[in-house]
Scaffold this active site. Structure first.
Site: not given
Ligand code: FAD
Ligand code: NAD
Length: 399
Positions: A10, A13, A172, A317
Protein backbone atom coordinates in the site's frame (compact mmCIF):
# COMPACT_ATOMS: atom_id res chain seq x y z
CA UNK A 1 22.18 -15.70 2.42
CA UNK A 2 20.26 -12.88 0.71
CA UNK A 3 19.42 -9.51 2.19
CA UNK A 4 16.52 -9.26 4.67
CA UNK A 5 13.31 -8.64 2.73
CA UNK A 6 10.93 -5.89 3.81
CA UNK A 7 7.67 -5.81 1.87
CA UNK A 8 5.34 -2.81 2.22
CA UNK A 9 1.75 -3.23 0.96
CA UNK A 10 0.00 0.00 0.00
CA UNK A 11 1.31 3.40 -1.07
CA UNK A 12 -1.01 5.49 1.06
CA UNK A 13 -0.11 7.62 4.05
CA UNK A 14 1.21 4.77 6.20
CA UNK A 15 2.98 2.81 3.47
CA UNK A 16 4.69 5.79 1.86
CA UNK A 17 5.87 7.19 5.19
CA UNK A 18 7.40 3.81 6.00
CA UNK A 19 9.14 3.57 2.63
CA UNK A 20 10.28 7.17 2.77
CA UNK A 21 11.89 6.59 6.20
CA UNK A 22 13.51 3.34 5.05
CA UNK A 23 14.97 4.80 1.86
CA UNK A 24 16.40 7.75 3.77
CA UNK A 25 17.94 5.72 6.57
CA UNK A 26 19.09 2.46 4.96
CA UNK A 27 22.09 1.76 2.73
CA UNK A 28 21.76 -0.44 -0.37
CA UNK A 29 23.33 -3.45 1.30
CA UNK A 30 21.15 -3.49 4.38
CA UNK A 31 17.78 -4.71 3.08
CA UNK A 32 15.72 -5.43 -0.01
CA UNK A 33 12.69 -3.15 0.12
CA UNK A 34 9.61 -3.82 -2.01
CA UNK A 35 6.57 -1.56 -2.24
CA UNK A 36 3.36 -2.96 -3.74
CA UNK A 37 0.48 -0.75 -4.83
CA UNK A 38 -2.39 -1.32 -7.23
CA UNK A 39 -1.81 1.96 -9.08
CA UNK A 40 1.36 3.65 -10.34
CA UNK A 41 0.34 6.69 -8.31
CA UNK A 42 -0.45 7.66 -4.73
CA UNK A 43 -3.78 9.39 -4.25
CA UNK A 44 -4.11 11.94 -1.49
CA UNK A 45 -7.15 10.49 0.27
CA UNK A 46 -7.61 13.58 2.44
CA UNK A 47 -8.35 15.65 -0.71
CA UNK A 48 -10.75 13.24 -2.43
CA UNK A 49 -13.94 15.07 -1.41
CA UNK A 50 -12.85 17.97 -3.63
CA UNK A 51 -12.55 16.16 -6.99
CA UNK A 52 -15.69 14.23 -5.97
CA UNK A 53 -17.60 17.52 -5.95
CA UNK A 54 -15.74 18.88 -8.96
CA UNK A 55 -14.09 21.77 -7.10
CA UNK A 56 -10.56 20.44 -7.73
CA UNK A 57 -8.94 18.52 -10.57
CA UNK A 58 -8.25 14.86 -9.72
CA UNK A 59 -4.69 15.52 -10.96
CA UNK A 60 -4.04 17.57 -7.83
CA UNK A 61 -4.69 14.56 -5.62
CA UNK A 62 -2.46 12.27 -7.69
CA UNK A 63 1.29 11.82 -7.16
CA UNK A 64 3.27 9.38 -9.36
CA UNK A 65 4.96 6.86 -7.04
CA UNK A 66 8.20 6.90 -8.99
CA UNK A 67 8.46 10.65 -8.38
CA UNK A 68 8.62 10.15 -4.60
CA UNK A 69 10.22 6.72 -4.23
CA UNK A 70 13.94 6.14 -4.85
CA UNK A 71 13.81 3.22 -7.27
CA UNK A 72 17.52 2.58 -6.74
CA UNK A 73 16.68 1.54 -3.20
CA UNK A 74 13.05 0.42 -3.44
CA UNK A 75 11.58 -2.06 -5.91
CA UNK A 76 8.12 -0.86 -6.88
CA UNK A 77 5.59 -3.53 -7.90
CA UNK A 78 2.40 -2.25 -9.51
CA UNK A 79 -0.12 -4.99 -8.75
CA UNK A 80 -3.17 -5.77 -6.67
CA UNK A 81 -2.69 -7.80 -3.50
CA UNK A 82 -5.22 -10.63 -3.46
CA UNK A 83 -4.19 -12.26 -0.18
CA UNK A 84 -1.36 -13.16 2.15
CA UNK A 85 -0.37 -15.98 4.46
CA UNK A 86 1.28 -14.76 7.67
CA UNK A 87 2.44 -18.28 8.59
CA UNK A 88 4.12 -19.00 5.27
CA UNK A 89 5.22 -15.32 4.98
CA UNK A 90 3.85 -15.05 1.45
CA UNK A 91 1.90 -12.34 -0.36
CA UNK A 92 -0.27 -13.17 -3.37
CA UNK A 93 -0.61 -10.77 -6.28
CA UNK A 94 -3.18 -10.66 -9.07
CA UNK A 95 -0.67 -10.64 -11.92
CA UNK A 96 2.24 -12.70 -10.56
CA UNK A 97 2.32 -16.48 -10.62
CA UNK A 98 4.83 -16.70 -7.74
CA UNK A 99 4.10 -15.24 -4.32
CA UNK A 100 6.24 -12.50 -2.83
CA UNK A 101 8.13 -13.72 0.22
CA UNK A 102 9.19 -11.53 3.11
CA UNK A 103 11.02 -11.33 6.42
CA UNK A 104 9.01 -8.28 7.53
CA UNK A 105 5.60 -7.33 6.15
CA UNK A 106 4.00 -3.91 6.53
CA UNK A 107 0.27 -4.10 5.86
CA UNK A 108 -0.93 -0.61 4.88
CA UNK A 109 -3.68 -1.24 2.33
CA UNK A 110 -6.17 1.23 3.78
CA UNK A 111 -9.79 0.72 4.74
CA UNK A 112 -12.91 -0.82 3.22
CA UNK A 113 -16.36 0.77 3.25
CA UNK A 114 -18.52 0.10 6.33
CA UNK A 115 -22.19 -0.50 5.51
CA UNK A 116 -23.45 -1.29 9.04
CA UNK A 117 -25.80 -3.81 7.41
CA UNK A 118 -27.61 -1.25 5.25
CA UNK A 119 -28.77 -2.91 2.04
CA UNK A 120 -27.72 -1.93 -1.47
CA UNK A 121 -24.81 0.31 -0.44
CA UNK A 122 -22.07 -1.31 -2.47
CA UNK A 123 -24.39 -1.83 -5.45
CA UNK A 124 -26.13 1.55 -5.63
CA UNK A 125 -24.24 4.24 -3.69
CA UNK A 126 -21.21 6.22 -4.80
CA UNK A 127 -18.13 6.06 -2.56
CA UNK A 128 -15.36 8.57 -1.91
CA UNK A 129 -12.68 5.90 -1.99
CA UNK A 130 -10.12 6.54 -4.69
CA UNK A 131 -9.44 8.68 -7.76
CA UNK A 132 -11.63 6.62 -10.06
CA UNK A 133 -14.61 6.58 -7.72
CA UNK A 134 -14.50 10.34 -7.21
CA UNK A 135 -14.18 11.04 -10.93
CA UNK A 136 -17.30 8.96 -11.40
CA UNK A 137 -19.25 10.89 -8.74
CA UNK A 138 -18.47 14.21 -10.38
CA UNK A 139 -19.33 12.99 -13.86
CA UNK A 140 -22.48 11.22 -12.69
CA UNK A 141 -23.72 14.36 -10.94
CA UNK A 142 -23.07 16.49 -14.04
CA UNK A 143 -24.81 13.93 -16.25
CA UNK A 144 -27.86 13.98 -13.95
CA UNK A 145 -28.00 17.78 -14.25
CA UNK A 146 -27.86 17.58 -18.04
CA UNK A 147 -30.47 14.81 -18.08
CA UNK A 148 -32.78 17.03 -16.01
CA UNK A 149 -32.65 19.67 -18.71
CA UNK A 150 -33.05 17.15 -21.53
CA UNK A 151 -36.25 15.48 -20.33
CA UNK A 152 -39.77 16.86 -20.56
CA UNK A 153 -40.91 16.09 -17.03
CA UNK A 154 -37.97 17.76 -15.14
CA UNK A 155 -37.71 15.03 -12.50
CA UNK A 156 -36.65 16.50 -9.14
CA UNK A 157 -34.76 13.34 -8.15
CA UNK A 158 -32.23 14.02 -10.93
CA UNK A 159 -31.04 17.13 -9.10
CA UNK A 160 -31.36 15.73 -5.57
CA UNK A 161 -28.08 14.70 -3.93
CA UNK A 162 -28.12 12.62 -0.76
CA UNK A 163 -24.98 12.36 1.35
CA UNK A 164 -25.27 9.45 3.78
CA UNK A 165 -23.39 10.11 7.02
CA UNK A 166 -22.47 13.50 8.51
CA UNK A 167 -19.07 12.44 9.82
CA UNK A 168 -15.93 14.24 8.67
CA UNK A 169 -16.02 12.89 5.11
CA UNK A 170 -19.72 13.66 4.66
CA UNK A 171 -19.41 17.19 6.05
CA UNK A 172 -16.29 18.00 4.02
CA UNK A 173 -17.91 16.67 0.85
CA UNK A 174 -21.17 18.56 1.31
CA UNK A 175 -19.11 21.68 2.06
CA UNK A 176 -17.56 21.32 -1.41
CA UNK A 177 -20.99 20.78 -2.96
CA UNK A 178 -22.15 24.05 -1.43
CA UNK A 179 -19.43 25.74 -3.50
CA UNK A 180 -19.96 23.67 -6.62
CA UNK A 181 -23.75 23.53 -7.01
CA UNK A 182 -24.31 27.25 -7.73
CA UNK A 183 -21.76 26.98 -10.57
CA UNK A 184 -23.42 23.84 -11.96
CA UNK A 185 -26.80 25.56 -11.75
CA UNK A 186 -25.51 28.49 -13.78
CA UNK A 187 -23.96 26.13 -16.30
CA UNK A 188 -27.16 24.10 -16.74
CA UNK A 189 -29.65 27.00 -16.29
CA UNK A 190 -31.28 25.45 -13.24
CA UNK A 191 -32.47 27.70 -10.39
CA UNK A 192 -30.34 26.98 -7.28
CA UNK A 193 -33.41 26.47 -5.07
CA UNK A 194 -34.56 23.57 -7.27
CA UNK A 195 -31.51 21.51 -6.24
CA UNK A 196 -31.71 19.58 -2.95
CA UNK A 197 -28.59 18.74 -0.92
CA UNK A 198 -29.54 16.40 1.90
CA UNK A 199 -27.20 15.22 4.65
CA UNK A 200 -28.59 12.16 6.44
CA UNK A 201 -27.06 11.14 9.75
CA UNK A 202 -27.92 8.25 12.10
CA UNK A 203 -26.66 10.00 15.25
CA UNK A 204 -28.54 12.88 16.92
CA UNK A 205 -25.85 15.32 15.77
CA UNK A 206 -23.55 15.90 12.83
CA UNK A 207 -19.88 15.07 13.55
CA UNK A 208 -20.77 12.98 16.60
CA UNK A 209 -18.24 13.31 19.41
CA UNK A 210 -16.69 16.54 18.09
CA UNK A 211 -16.74 19.91 19.88
CA UNK A 212 -20.37 21.15 20.01
CA UNK A 213 -19.58 24.79 19.30
CA UNK A 214 -17.65 23.83 16.15
CA UNK A 215 -20.36 21.42 15.03
CA UNK A 216 -23.03 24.11 15.47
CA UNK A 217 -20.91 26.50 13.42
CA UNK A 218 -20.53 23.94 10.62
CA UNK A 219 -24.22 23.01 10.56
CA UNK A 220 -25.34 26.64 10.52
CA UNK A 221 -22.82 27.51 7.79
CA UNK A 222 -24.08 24.65 5.61
CA UNK A 223 -27.79 25.22 6.35
CA UNK A 224 -27.45 28.88 5.38
CA UNK A 225 -26.16 27.64 2.02
CA UNK A 226 -29.10 25.33 1.42
CA UNK A 227 -28.12 21.99 3.01
CA UNK A 228 -30.98 20.07 4.64
CA UNK A 229 -29.93 17.97 7.64
CA UNK A 230 -31.84 14.86 8.68
CA UNK A 231 -30.41 13.79 12.05
CA UNK A 232 -31.22 10.65 14.11
CA UNK A 233 -32.18 9.10 10.78
CA UNK A 234 -30.27 5.97 9.77
CA UNK A 235 -30.36 4.97 6.12
CA UNK A 236 -31.50 1.37 5.92
CA UNK A 237 -31.24 0.84 2.19
CA UNK A 238 -29.79 2.44 -0.89
CA UNK A 239 -31.83 1.59 -3.97
CA UNK A 240 -31.51 2.50 -7.62
CA UNK A 241 -34.03 5.30 -6.94
CA UNK A 242 -32.57 6.80 -3.75
CA UNK A 243 -32.57 5.88 -0.06
CA UNK A 244 -34.97 4.23 2.36
CA UNK A 245 -34.76 5.57 5.91
CA UNK A 246 -35.50 3.82 9.20
CA UNK A 247 -39.30 3.82 9.50
CA UNK A 248 -39.75 3.33 5.76
CA UNK A 249 -39.61 6.88 4.38
CA UNK A 250 -38.12 6.98 0.91
CA UNK A 251 -36.15 9.88 -0.55
CA UNK A 252 -35.77 9.79 -4.29
CA UNK A 253 -32.30 10.89 -5.37
CA UNK A 254 -30.31 10.11 -8.50
CA UNK A 255 -27.04 10.74 -6.66
CA UNK A 256 -26.41 9.02 -3.33
CA UNK A 257 -22.92 9.29 -1.84
CA UNK A 258 -22.21 6.97 1.08
CA UNK A 259 -19.82 8.37 3.73
CA UNK A 260 -20.99 6.33 6.72
CA UNK A 261 -17.59 5.15 7.88
CA UNK A 262 -14.85 2.63 7.27
CA UNK A 263 -13.72 -0.78 8.49
CA UNK A 264 -10.47 -2.70 8.15
CA UNK A 265 -9.41 -4.32 4.89
CA UNK A 266 -11.11 -7.69 4.31
CA UNK A 267 -7.75 -9.30 3.42
CA UNK A 268 -6.88 -9.35 7.14
CA UNK A 269 -9.90 -11.46 8.06
CA UNK A 270 -9.39 -13.63 4.99
CA UNK A 271 -5.84 -14.35 6.26
CA UNK A 272 -7.39 -15.76 9.45
CA UNK A 273 -6.41 -12.87 11.73
CA UNK A 274 -8.60 -11.75 14.60
CA UNK A 275 -10.05 -8.31 13.97
CA UNK A 276 -12.39 -5.72 15.47
CA UNK A 277 -14.54 -4.18 12.72
CA UNK A 278 -11.91 -5.50 10.36
CA UNK A 279 -9.01 -3.78 12.14
CA UNK A 280 -6.13 -5.42 14.03
CA UNK A 281 -5.52 -4.44 17.63
CA UNK A 282 -1.76 -3.96 17.30
CA UNK A 283 0.83 -4.06 20.08
CA UNK A 284 3.01 -1.09 21.05
CA UNK A 285 5.38 -1.90 18.16
CA UNK A 286 2.48 -1.97 15.68
CA UNK A 287 2.60 -5.76 15.28
CA UNK A 288 -0.35 -8.11 14.86
CA UNK A 289 -0.74 -10.36 17.93
CA UNK A 290 1.23 -13.59 17.53
CA UNK A 291 3.26 -12.39 14.55
CA UNK A 292 6.67 -10.81 15.27
CA UNK A 293 7.16 -9.70 11.65
CA UNK A 294 3.70 -8.57 10.61
CA UNK A 295 3.16 -4.84 11.09
CA UNK A 296 -0.29 -3.35 10.53
CA UNK A 297 -0.59 0.43 10.22
CA UNK A 298 -2.99 3.15 9.13
CA UNK A 299 -6.71 2.48 8.84
CA UNK A 300 -6.17 -1.23 9.47
CA UNK A 301 -4.62 -0.81 12.91
CA UNK A 302 -6.57 -0.33 16.08
CA UNK A 303 -5.04 1.48 19.03
CA UNK A 304 -6.92 2.40 22.20
CA UNK A 305 -6.72 6.00 23.40
CA UNK A 306 -5.76 5.69 27.09
CA UNK A 307 -7.59 8.95 27.87
CA UNK A 308 -11.06 7.59 27.04
CA UNK A 309 -10.48 3.86 26.49
CA UNK A 310 -11.94 4.17 22.98
CA UNK A 311 -10.16 3.39 19.70
CA UNK A 312 -8.45 6.36 18.06
CA UNK A 313 -10.29 7.23 14.85
CA UNK A 314 -8.42 6.07 11.75
CA UNK A 315 -6.77 9.15 10.27
CA UNK A 316 -3.95 10.15 7.95
CA UNK A 317 -2.31 11.79 10.93
CA UNK A 318 -2.22 8.45 12.73
CA UNK A 319 -1.02 6.55 9.62
CA UNK A 320 1.78 9.07 8.99
CA UNK A 321 3.09 8.96 12.56
CA UNK A 322 2.95 5.16 12.56
CA UNK A 323 4.89 4.98 9.28
CA UNK A 324 7.60 7.27 10.66
CA UNK A 325 8.02 5.23 13.86
CA UNK A 326 7.89 1.91 12.04
CA UNK A 327 10.62 2.90 9.58
CA UNK A 328 12.91 3.82 12.49
CA UNK A 329 12.12 0.54 14.27
CA UNK A 330 12.76 -1.57 11.17
CA UNK A 331 16.11 0.14 10.70
CA UNK A 332 16.95 -0.34 14.39
CA UNK A 333 16.08 -4.05 14.18
CA UNK A 334 18.33 -4.52 11.12
CA UNK A 335 21.20 -2.90 13.00
CA UNK A 336 20.71 -4.91 16.19
CA UNK A 337 19.04 -2.06 18.11
CA UNK A 338 15.82 -1.97 20.09
CA UNK A 339 12.50 -0.70 18.77
CA UNK A 340 10.72 2.28 20.32
CA UNK A 341 7.08 1.90 21.33
CA UNK A 342 4.63 3.86 19.20
CA UNK A 343 2.87 6.78 20.86
CA UNK A 344 0.28 8.81 18.98
CA UNK A 345 0.43 12.55 19.40
CA UNK A 346 -2.75 14.33 18.27
CA UNK A 347 -1.69 17.61 16.63
CA UNK A 348 -5.23 18.76 15.94
CA UNK A 349 -8.30 18.11 13.82
CA UNK A 350 -9.40 20.31 10.94
CA UNK A 351 -12.37 19.86 8.62
CA UNK A 352 -13.01 21.99 5.56
CA UNK A 353 -16.41 23.48 4.70
CA UNK A 354 -15.61 24.21 1.09
CA UNK A 355 -12.93 26.56 -0.14
CA UNK A 356 -13.31 29.51 2.21
CA UNK A 357 -14.23 28.00 5.55
CA UNK A 358 -13.35 25.24 7.96
CA UNK A 359 -13.59 24.25 11.60
CA UNK A 360 -11.02 22.69 13.83
CA UNK A 361 -9.09 22.33 17.04
CA UNK A 362 -5.33 22.82 17.04
CA UNK A 363 -3.69 22.31 20.42
CA UNK A 364 -6.43 23.57 22.69
CA UNK A 365 -7.47 26.39 20.37
CA UNK A 366 -10.74 26.27 18.44
CA UNK A 367 -10.63 27.65 14.90
CA UNK A 368 -13.56 28.73 12.70
CA UNK A 369 -14.01 30.14 9.22
CA UNK A 370 -11.21 31.51 7.08
CA UNK A 371 -8.36 31.07 9.60
CA UNK A 372 -9.27 27.39 10.01
CA UNK A 373 -9.40 27.08 6.23
CA UNK A 374 -5.86 28.48 5.91
CA UNK A 375 -4.62 26.04 8.57
CA UNK A 376 -6.28 23.16 6.73
CA UNK A 377 -4.58 24.11 3.48
CA UNK A 378 -1.18 24.43 5.20
CA UNK A 379 -1.76 20.99 6.64
CA UNK A 380 -2.49 19.59 3.16
CA UNK A 381 0.72 21.14 1.90
CA UNK A 382 2.68 19.58 4.77
CA UNK A 383 1.86 16.14 3.39
CA UNK A 384 3.24 17.08 -0.03
CA UNK A 385 6.35 18.38 1.73
CA UNK A 386 6.82 15.14 3.67
CA UNK A 387 6.29 13.15 0.48
CA UNK A 388 8.31 15.02 -2.10
CA UNK A 389 10.05 17.88 -0.32
CA UNK A 390 9.82 21.54 -1.21
CA UNK A 391 9.55 20.98 -4.98
CA UNK A 392 6.39 18.83 -4.74
CA UNK A 393 4.91 21.17 -2.16
CA UNK A 394 5.50 24.23 -4.32
CA UNK A 395 3.99 22.49 -7.34
CA UNK A 396 0.83 21.62 -5.41
CA UNK A 397 0.71 24.83 -3.38
CA UNK A 398 0.03 26.82 -6.56
CA UNK A 399 -3.62 25.76 -6.49
P1 FAD B 1 -4.64 4.83 2.33
O1 FAD B 1 -4.12 6.20 2.39
O2 FAD B 1 -6.08 4.63 2.01
O3 FAD B 1 -3.75 4.02 1.27
C1 FAD B 1 -3.96 2.68 0.93
C2 FAD B 1 -3.22 2.38 -0.36
O4 FAD B 1 -3.30 0.98 -0.63
C3 FAD B 1 -3.80 3.08 -1.58
O5 FAD B 1 -2.76 3.58 -2.38
C4 FAD B 1 -4.56 1.97 -2.31
O6 FAD B 1 -4.64 2.17 -3.71
C5 FAD B 1 -3.69 0.77 -1.98
N1 FAD B 1 -4.42 -0.51 -2.04
C6 FAD B 1 -5.60 -0.81 -1.44
N2 FAD B 1 -5.94 -2.09 -1.67
C7 FAD B 1 -4.95 -2.62 -2.42
C8 FAD B 1 -4.68 -3.93 -2.94
N3 FAD B 1 -5.53 -4.94 -2.74
N4 FAD B 1 -3.55 -4.13 -3.64
C9 FAD B 1 -2.65 -3.11 -3.83
N5 FAD B 1 -2.85 -1.86 -3.37
C10 FAD B 1 -3.97 -1.61 -2.66
N6 FAD B 1 -7.40 12.03 7.90
C11 FAD B 1 -6.74 13.05 8.51
O7 FAD B 1 -5.91 12.81 9.41
N7 FAD B 1 -6.96 14.35 8.16
C12 FAD B 1 -7.83 14.69 7.17
O8 FAD B 1 -8.01 15.87 6.87
C13 FAD B 1 -8.53 13.64 6.51
N8 FAD B 1 -9.38 13.93 5.50
C14 FAD B 1 -10.01 12.90 4.83
C15 FAD B 1 -10.85 13.23 3.76
C16 FAD B 1 -11.51 12.22 3.08
C17 FAD B 1 -12.42 12.59 1.93
C18 FAD B 1 -11.31 10.86 3.45
C19 FAD B 1 -12.02 9.76 2.69
C20 FAD B 1 -10.48 10.53 4.50
C21 FAD B 1 -9.81 11.55 5.20
N9 FAD B 1 -8.94 11.26 6.26
C22 FAD B 1 -8.28 12.28 6.91
C23 FAD B 1 -8.65 9.86 6.63
C24 FAD B 1 -7.36 9.40 5.93
O9 FAD B 1 -7.43 9.67 4.55
C25 FAD B 1 -7.09 7.91 6.15
O10 FAD B 1 -7.11 7.64 7.52
C26 FAD B 1 -5.71 7.55 5.54
O11 FAD B 1 -5.74 7.71 4.15
C27 FAD B 1 -5.33 6.12 5.90
O12 FAD B 1 -4.04 5.86 5.40
P2 FAD B 1 -3.60 4.39 5.00
O13 FAD B 1 -2.15 4.45 4.72
O14 FAD B 1 -4.08 3.42 6.03
O15 FAD B 1 -4.40 4.03 3.68
P1 NAD C 1 -17.08 8.40 10.40
O1 NAD C 1 -17.20 7.10 11.06
O2 NAD C 1 -16.24 9.44 11.02
O3 NAD C 1 -18.53 9.03 10.14
C1 NAD C 1 -19.58 8.26 9.59
C2 NAD C 1 -20.91 8.88 10.00
O4 NAD C 1 -21.95 8.14 9.39
C3 NAD C 1 -21.14 8.82 11.51
O5 NAD C 1 -21.52 10.11 11.96
C4 NAD C 1 -22.24 7.78 11.68
O6 NAD C 1 -23.10 8.05 12.76
C5 NAD C 1 -22.97 7.92 10.34
N1 NAD C 1 -23.72 6.71 9.96
C6 NAD C 1 -23.36 5.41 10.13
N2 NAD C 1 -24.30 4.60 9.61
C7 NAD C 1 -25.27 5.40 9.10
C8 NAD C 1 -26.47 5.14 8.41
N3 NAD C 1 -26.89 3.89 8.14
N4 NAD C 1 -27.23 6.20 8.02
C9 NAD C 1 -26.83 7.48 8.26
N5 NAD C 1 -25.69 7.78 8.92
C10 NAD C 1 -24.90 6.74 9.32
O7 NAD C 1 -16.55 8.07 8.92
P2 NAD C 1 -15.93 9.02 7.81
O8 NAD C 1 -16.53 10.37 7.87
O9 NAD C 1 -16.01 8.24 6.55
O10 NAD C 1 -14.42 9.13 8.27
C11 NAD C 1 -13.57 7.97 8.28
C12 NAD C 1 -12.33 8.28 9.09
O11 NAD C 1 -11.57 9.28 8.41
C13 NAD C 1 -12.64 8.84 10.47
O12 NAD C 1 -11.71 8.34 11.38
C14 NAD C 1 -12.46 10.33 10.31
O13 NAD C 1 -12.01 10.95 11.51
C15 NAD C 1 -11.38 10.40 9.24
N6 NAD C 1 -11.56 11.65 8.48
C16 NAD C 1 -10.95 12.77 8.99
C17 NAD C 1 -11.14 13.96 8.33
C18 NAD C 1 -10.49 15.20 8.88
O14 NAD C 1 -9.76 15.11 9.86
N7 NAD C 1 -10.71 16.34 8.27
C19 NAD C 1 -11.91 14.03 7.16
C20 NAD C 1 -12.52 12.86 6.69
C21 NAD C 1 -12.33 11.67 7.36
Amino acid sequence: MGLPKIVVLGAGYGGLMTVSGLQKQLNHQEAEITLVNQNPYHYVTTKLHEPAAGTLSPEYARVPIKSVVDTNKVRFVEDRVTGFDPDKKEVYLENASDPLTYDDLVFALGANTETFGAKGVLENAHLINNLNSVRMIREHMEYMFSQYQNTEEKRDDLITIVVGGAGFTGIEYIGELVDRIPKLCREFDIPRDQVRLISIEAAPTALPGFDKELVDYAVQYLEERGVEFRLSTPIEEVTTDGVVLKGGEEIKAATVVWTCGVRGNSLLEEAGLETMRGRIKVDEYLRAPGYENLYVIGDNSLIINPENERPYPPTAQMATQQGETLAKNLVAALRGGSPAPFEFSLKGTLASLGRGSAIGVVGNKKLFGFSASVMKRLNDWRWFYLLGGLSLMMKKAKF
